[in-house]
Design an enzyme around this catalytic site. Structure first.
Site, short mmCIF file in Angstrom:
data_model
loop_
_atom_site.label_atom_id
_atom_site.label_comp_id
_atom_site.label_asym_id
_atom_site.label_seq_id
_atom_site.Cartn_x
_atom_site.Cartn_y
_atom_site.Cartn_z
N THR A 134 62.58 -9.29 -7.92
CA THR A 134 62.86 -8.10 -8.92
C THR A 134 63.24 -6.80 -8.57
OG1 THR A 134 61.73 -7.11 -10.93
CG2 THR A 134 60.47 -7.91 -8.89
N ASP A 135 63.92 -6.35 -9.25
CA ASP A 135 64.40 -4.72 -8.96
C ASP A 135 63.13 -3.81 -8.92
OD1 ASP A 135 63.98 -4.76 -11.91
OD2 ASP A 135 65.90 -4.00 -12.28
N GLU A 136 62.21 -4.33 -9.73
CA GLU A 136 60.92 -3.49 -9.92
C GLU A 136 60.18 -3.13 -8.52
OE1 GLU A 136 58.38 -4.20 -13.08
OE2 GLU A 136 59.80 -5.01 -14.29
N TYR A 160 52.06 -5.96 -10.87
CA TYR A 160 53.04 -6.89 -11.00
C TYR A 160 54.10 -6.65 -9.76
CZ TYR A 160 57.58 -9.15 -11.82
OH TYR A 160 58.99 -9.89 -11.73
N LYS A 164 55.05 -8.56 -6.00
CA LYS A 164 56.21 -9.17 -5.87
C LYS A 164 56.80 -8.50 -4.59
CE LYS A 164 58.66 -11.60 -7.97
NZ LYS A 164 58.62 -13.12 -7.96
#
Ligand code: NAD
Ligand code: DAU
Length: 356
Positions: A134-136, A160, A164
């Site tokens: 993810t970009d997060e 989260y 990741k």
């Protein structure tokens, strides 16, 4: 022999889209999914009588199981979608995210490495481990900051995104240390059919159709970069086919919108397609307490994917959003079935204390 892929998390939102597309492309799929609250076999109903879709209910953290599946099915690639994926849930229960996104990813890597080492040389050269991230992991942007590039430093802010990020680091380490041919993709917010109605777009649609408040965290000024799930899966196929092992590829939609813009757009589409006698859907908008640590803005620079692999998203956001609304209107039985007791308990946990 057709190619064979071990796909994990293939009963979820993005994984099921990728499984369906892989079967259309003639890839034999072994689909390993734990069927947590967000995994739904109904997403794969079209493959019920398909002998080349082998569904196995199980955990990526069970390396005896994954070793067995690798041994008997001899896949050419592993694509890891399996994850705990919802930021708000990670705020309430971080441990579940560490178990699957960190320990589970590590166990899957271990099993894949043992399998890969034992392959004959030509198959070892062609094998890939593609990890969907993810970009997060890059943290949050301010207005005017340049979009996240593959070289942006990791700065995860939620449990989260921290889990990741840890998973991504393990994937990188398995490439650097053991030579496993890995690929990592970091993608922005997906939308489209079959997304579990805890995420913004399907939650707003379900609440609007039930004439319930439409909860917007904070001021609604936070920005996300929206990408249609089909465009994401097309990018994943390209990365798998042409990506260079050890590299990462950003995937984004070049469609930045504030949350309020997205919710207003959804309300406008519903006003046209399903007008309600009590008035416009936007009347249901309710500003509620903000998400703790709420990342302000995500934006993804997907130039590497465009330049090196020739990818371009096919779906414009406005049309893609309308198609998505039509899917949910046509599949209200799907949403009725997933909004079970666990779902109602989650709404109480997340929204009970967040009065407007
Ligand atoms: P989802 O929650 O809809 O699906 C996750 C799937 O993984 C479910 O089918 C679930 O049953 C399965 N799963 C969970 N834990 C498992 C375990 N231990 N073993 C086996 N299966 C397990 O999530 P999604 O939105 O489809 O996301 C898929 C992947 O894409 C995730 O890795 C997520 O981090 C990543 N991602 C999602 C988005 C997005 O906008 N949804 C954007 C970028 C990246
Ligand atoms: O950026 C990629 C990520 O996008 C993925 O890695 C995650 O798996 C996926 O869940 C998504 O994370 P977000 O936190 O951005 O998605 P979510 O749909 O939960 O929220 C989108 C925005 O809407 C975010 O700014 C929070 C806000 N929001 C969300 C909900 C559920 C609200 O204002 N109200 C809500 O009720």
């Amino acid at each position: 022999m057709p190619p064979c892929h071990l796909i994990t998390g293939g009963a979820g939102f993005i994984g099921s889209c990728h499984v369906l597309r892989s079967r259309t492309a003639g890839v034999r799929v072994v689909n390993l999914d734990k069927l947590t609250y967000s995994g739904n076999p109904e997403n794969l109903a079209a493959l019920r009588d398909d002998p080349d879709h082998i569904f196995v209910r199980g955990d990526i953290g069970n390396d005896e199981l994954t070793a067995h599946l690798l041994e008997i099915h001899q896949p050419d690639a592993v694509i890891n979608f399996a994850a705990e994926s919802h930021v708000d849930r990670s705020i309430h229960d971080p441990d579940a995210f560490v178990r699957t996104n960190v320990l589970g990813t590590c166990a899957l890597l271990r099993a894949a490495l043992r399998y890969w080492k034992a392959l004959p040389e030509d198959r070892r050269a062609a094998f890939r481990f593609l990890h969907v991230s993810t970009d997060e992991v890059f943290g949050a942007l301010r207005p005017g900051d340049p979009a996240f590039a593959e070289t942006t430093a990791y700065a995860p802010n939620s449990p989260y995104s921290a889990s990741k990020a840890a998973g991504d680091h393990l994937v990188r380490a398995f490439h650097e240390t053991y030579g496993l041919p890995t690929l990592i993709t970091n993608c922005s917010n997906n939308y489209g059919p079959r997304q579990f109605p805890e995420k913004l777009i399907p939650l707003i649609l379900c609440n609007a159709l039930a004439r319930k408040p439409l909860p917007i965290y904070g001021t609604g000024g936070n920005i996300r970069d929206w990408l249609h799930v089909e465009d994401h899966c097309e990018a994943l196929s390209l990365v798998l086919e042409k990506g260079e092992p050890g590299r990462t590829y950003n995937i984004g939609g070049r469609s930045e919108r504030t949350n309020l813009e997205v919710v207003r757009a959804l309300c406008g589409i519903l006003d046209r397609l399903r007008p309600h006698p009590d008035g416009p859907y936007a009347d249901l908008i309710a500003f509620v307490a903000d998400r703790p640590g709420h990342d302000f803005r995500y934006a993804v620079d997907c130039g590497r994917l465009e330049r090196e692999l020739g990818w371009k998203p096919r779906h414009g956001f406005e049309q893609g959003l309308e198609d998505t609304v039509r899917w949910y209107l046509d599949h209200q039985d799907w949403t009725d079935r997933v909004r079970n007791g666990e779902y109602r308990a989650w709404l109480e946990t997340n929204y009970g204390g967040r009065r407007a």
